[in-house]
Design an enzyme around this catalytic site. Structure first.
Site, short mmCIF file in Angstrom:
data_model
loop_
_atom_site.label_atom_id
_atom_site.label_comp_id
_atom_site.label_asym_id
_atom_site.label_seq_id
_atom_site.Cartn_x
_atom_site.Cartn_y
_atom_site.Cartn_z
N GLY A 11 -51.03 -25.66 8.43
CA GLY A 11 -50.30 -26.74 7.77
C GLY A 11 -51.08 -27.31 6.60
O GLY A 11 -51.20 -28.53 6.45
N ALA A 12 -51.59 -26.42 5.74
CA ALA A 12 -52.48 -26.87 4.66
C ALA A 12 -51.78 -26.91 3.31
O ALA A 12 -52.44 -27.04 2.28
CB ALA A 12 -53.72 -25.99 4.61
N SER A 13 -50.46 -26.79 3.31
CA SER A 13 -49.75 -26.83 2.02
C SER A 13 -49.68 -28.24 1.45
O SER A 13 -49.54 -28.41 0.25
CB SER A 13 -48.34 -26.24 2.17
OG SER A 13 -47.66 -26.86 3.23
N ARG A 14 -49.76 -29.23 2.32
CA ARG A 14 -49.56 -30.62 1.87
C ARG A 14 -50.45 -31.55 2.69
O ARG A 14 -51.06 -31.14 3.67
CB ARG A 14 -48.10 -31.03 2.11
CG ARG A 14 -47.12 -30.20 1.36
CD ARG A 14 -45.67 -30.65 1.59
NE ARG A 14 -45.11 -30.11 2.82
CZ ARG A 14 -44.62 -30.87 3.81
NH1 ARG A 14 -44.65 -32.17 3.74
NH2 ARG A 14 -44.11 -30.30 4.89
N ASN A 89 -53.93 -28.23 12.40
CA ASN A 89 -53.41 -29.44 11.75
C ASN A 89 -51.89 -29.46 11.64
O ASN A 89 -51.29 -30.54 11.56
CB ASN A 89 -54.03 -29.54 10.34
CG ASN A 89 -53.30 -30.54 9.48
OD1 ASN A 89 -53.51 -31.76 9.59
ND2 ASN A 89 -52.41 -30.07 8.61
N SER A 141 -53.32 -37.75 17.11
CA SER A 141 -52.81 -38.96 16.44
C SER A 141 -53.19 -40.18 17.26
O SER A 141 -53.32 -40.11 18.49
CB SER A 141 -51.29 -38.89 16.33
OG SER A 141 -50.76 -40.15 15.97
N TYR A 154 -43.38 -36.77 20.07
CA TYR A 154 -44.57 -36.63 19.22
C TYR A 154 -45.83 -37.10 19.95
O TYR A 154 -46.86 -36.42 19.95
CB TYR A 154 -44.34 -37.43 17.94
CG TYR A 154 -45.43 -37.36 16.92
CD1 TYR A 154 -45.49 -36.32 16.00
CD2 TYR A 154 -46.40 -38.36 16.84
CE1 TYR A 154 -46.49 -36.27 15.03
CE2 TYR A 154 -47.40 -38.32 15.88
CZ TYR A 154 -47.44 -37.28 14.97
OH TYR A 154 -48.43 -37.24 14.03
N ALA A 156 -46.31 -37.41 23.14
CA ALA A 156 -46.61 -36.54 24.29
C ALA A 156 -47.30 -35.26 23.81
O ALA A 156 -48.27 -34.79 24.43
CB ALA A 156 -45.32 -36.19 25.04
N LYS A 158 -49.09 -34.94 21.10
CA LYS A 158 -50.43 -35.29 20.59
C LYS A 158 -51.37 -35.64 21.75
O LYS A 158 -52.58 -35.38 21.67
CB LYS A 158 -50.33 -36.45 19.59
CG LYS A 158 -49.62 -36.07 18.29
CD LYS A 158 -50.35 -34.94 17.55
CE LYS A 158 -49.80 -34.67 16.18
NZ LYS A 158 -50.47 -33.55 15.50
N ILE A 187 -51.77 -42.63 7.76
CA ILE A 187 -52.31 -41.97 6.57
C ILE A 187 -51.16 -41.71 5.60
O ILE A 187 -50.08 -41.26 6.03
CB ILE A 187 -52.98 -40.61 6.96
CG1 ILE A 187 -53.95 -40.78 8.15
CG2 ILE A 187 -53.67 -39.99 5.74
CD1 ILE A 187 -55.12 -41.68 7.92
P1 NAP Z 1 -47.04 -33.45 6.24
O1 NAP Z 1 -47.45 -34.05 4.95
O2 NAP Z 1 -45.63 -33.58 6.70
O3 NAP Z 1 -47.50 -31.92 6.25
C1 NAP Z 1 -47.24 -31.13 7.39
C2 NAP Z 1 -47.86 -29.78 7.21
O4 NAP Z 1 -47.62 -29.02 8.40
C3 NAP Z 1 -47.26 -29.01 6.05
O5 NAP Z 1 -48.28 -28.30 5.41
C4 NAP Z 1 -46.29 -28.05 6.75
O6 NAP Z 1 -46.11 -26.82 6.06
C5 NAP Z 1 -47.04 -27.78 8.03
N1 NAP Z 1 -46.17 -27.27 9.10
C6 NAP Z 1 -45.12 -27.88 9.68
N2 NAP Z 1 -44.57 -27.08 10.60
C7 NAP Z 1 -45.30 -25.93 10.60
C8 NAP Z 1 -45.22 -24.73 11.32
N3 NAP Z 1 -44.28 -24.53 12.26
N4 NAP Z 1 -46.13 -23.75 11.06
C9 NAP Z 1 -47.07 -23.93 10.10
N5 NAP Z 1 -47.20 -25.05 9.38
C10 NAP Z 1 -46.31 -26.05 9.63
O7 NAP Z 1 -47.91 -34.09 7.45
P2 NAP Z 1 -49.33 -34.82 7.46
O8 NAP Z 1 -49.08 -36.28 7.47
O9 NAP Z 1 -50.25 -34.22 6.48
O10 NAP Z 1 -49.79 -34.44 8.94
C11 NAP Z 1 -50.75 -33.43 9.22
C12 NAP Z 1 -51.15 -33.55 10.68
O11 NAP Z 1 -51.70 -34.87 10.89
C13 NAP Z 1 -49.98 -33.41 11.63
O12 NAP Z 1 -50.40 -32.74 12.81
C14 NAP Z 1 -49.63 -34.85 11.95
O13 NAP Z 1 -48.98 -34.95 13.19
C15 NAP Z 1 -51.00 -35.48 11.96
N6 NAP Z 1 -51.01 -36.92 11.79
C16 NAP Z 1 -50.54 -37.48 10.63
C17 NAP Z 1 -50.61 -38.87 10.49
C18 NAP Z 1 -50.15 -39.58 9.24
O14 NAP Z 1 -50.17 -40.82 9.23
N7 NAP Z 1 -49.75 -38.88 8.18
C19 NAP Z 1 -51.10 -39.67 11.53
C20 NAP Z 1 -51.55 -39.05 12.69
C21 NAP Z 1 -51.51 -37.68 12.80
P3 NAP Z 1 -44.83 -26.52 5.09
O15 NAP Z 1 -44.87 -27.59 4.04
O16 NAP Z 1 -45.12 -25.16 4.55
O17 NAP Z 1 -43.62 -26.57 5.96
#
Ligand code: NAP
Length: 247
Positions: A11-14, A89, A141, A154, A156, A158, A187
């Site tokens: 999940g490193a595209s974004r 991730n 998380s 979500y 559960a 995590k 974040i």
């Molecule tokens: P995001 O901006 O929505 O990015 C999600 C990433 O996961 C994207 O690169 C997406 O790829 C990839 N992804 C989704 N489904 C996938 C799959 N089936 N196979 C491979 N890649 C997949 O999310 P983020 O906020 O950066 O979150 C990253 C991690 O941190 C997640 O595990 C999230 O639960 C955790 N987290 C985030 C926060 C927060 O506040 N943002 C807080 C706690 C935990 P595509 O774009 O190619 O689909």
């Protein structure tokens, strides 16, 4: 075998995954930038990582698809001969109150957020054991610890990640492989941008630091746990949340 350290970030595209991939990029490192549906964004991450002097490759696969995960990791091992670091991730949210939650909303979050980490970890364990070295860092998380209305699926998944982290850490610590988790708070990424304004305000009010976190602040903790210096740390959860929750 490649002389470069090989780091796989799912999940490193974004968002947080991109920040981790860029933070881990270095002249002695090849970063594999996994994505699912955003190849252009993954290529941008690759450019940013290369900008730090290292090698980087985008690789699309769904972490919840056992066959796709096997094919991808077999290819990485065949090409590079090693995997030093795996960062699990990739994650999604499908929020709903439990009373209204569809089984499909439960299943897809479990499949991506928990089963994905299981499948990718399983794929790297043997190559890491052979080399008697490895770092696995799982992104969980704050809501795994606190709960959050609308996020039974979500939170559960995590919380499951934390159990996976601790059990696997015990299974493989004797092979010099560590397994840890990082628990971000609120974040600023696409995931949190999707929240209604009221929910964002309510979250901000719970943060003693008075501001949301940046993806780079999570990446710094992941990079430390993935470093050689962190070899005696395993089975731990590091919270990166501006004081929102204190374990
Ligand atoms: P995001 O901006 O929505 O990015 C999600 C990433 O996961 C994207 O690169 C997406 O790829 C990839 N992804 C989704 N489904 C996938 C799959 N089936 N196979 C491979 N890649 C997949 O999310 P983020 O906020 O950066 O979150 C990253 C991690 O941190 C997640 O595990 C999230 O639960 C955790 N987290 C985030 C926060 C927060 O506040 N943002 C807080 C706690 C935990 P595509 O774009 O190619 O689909």
């Amino acid at each position: 075998m490649s002389e470069q350290r090989v780091v796989v970030v799912t999940g490193a595209s974004r968002g947080i995954g991109r920040a981790i991939a860029v933070q881990m990029a270095a002249p002695d490192t090849h970063v594999i930038v996994n994505y699912n549906s955003s190849p252009e964004a993954a290529n941008e991450t690759v450019s940013l990582a290369r900008g730090r002097g290292g090698a980087a490759t985008a690789m699309g696969f769904d972490v919840a698809d056992p066959e796709a995960v096997k094919v991808a990791f077999d290819q990485i091992v065949e090409t590079h001969g090693r995997i030093d670091v795996l960062v699990n991730n990739a994650g999604i949210a499908k929020d709903n109150l439990l009373a209204l939650m569809k089984p499909a909303e439960w299943d897809v979050v479990m499949a991506t957020n928990l089963k994905g980490a299981f499948l990718c970890s399983q794929a790297v364990v043997r190559p890491m054991m052979r080399r008697r070295f490895g770092r696995i860092v799982n992104v969980t998380s704050v809501v795994a610890a606190t709960g959050n209305p609308g996020q039974c699926n979500y939170s559960a998944a995590k919380a499951g990640i934390i159990g996976l982290t601790k059990s696997l850490a015990r299974e493989i610590v004797s092979r010099k492989i560590t397994v840890n988790a990082v628990a971000p708070g609120y974040i600023e990424t696409d995931m949190t941008a999707a929240l209604p304004a009221k929910a964002r305000e309510a979250l901000l009010a719970q943060i003693p630091a008075g501001r949301p976190g940046a993806p780079e602040e999570v990446a710094a903790a992941v990079a430390f746990l993935a470093s050689d210096a962190a070899g005696y740390i395993t089975g731990q959860v590091i919270h990166v949340n501006g004081g929102m929750f204190m374990a």
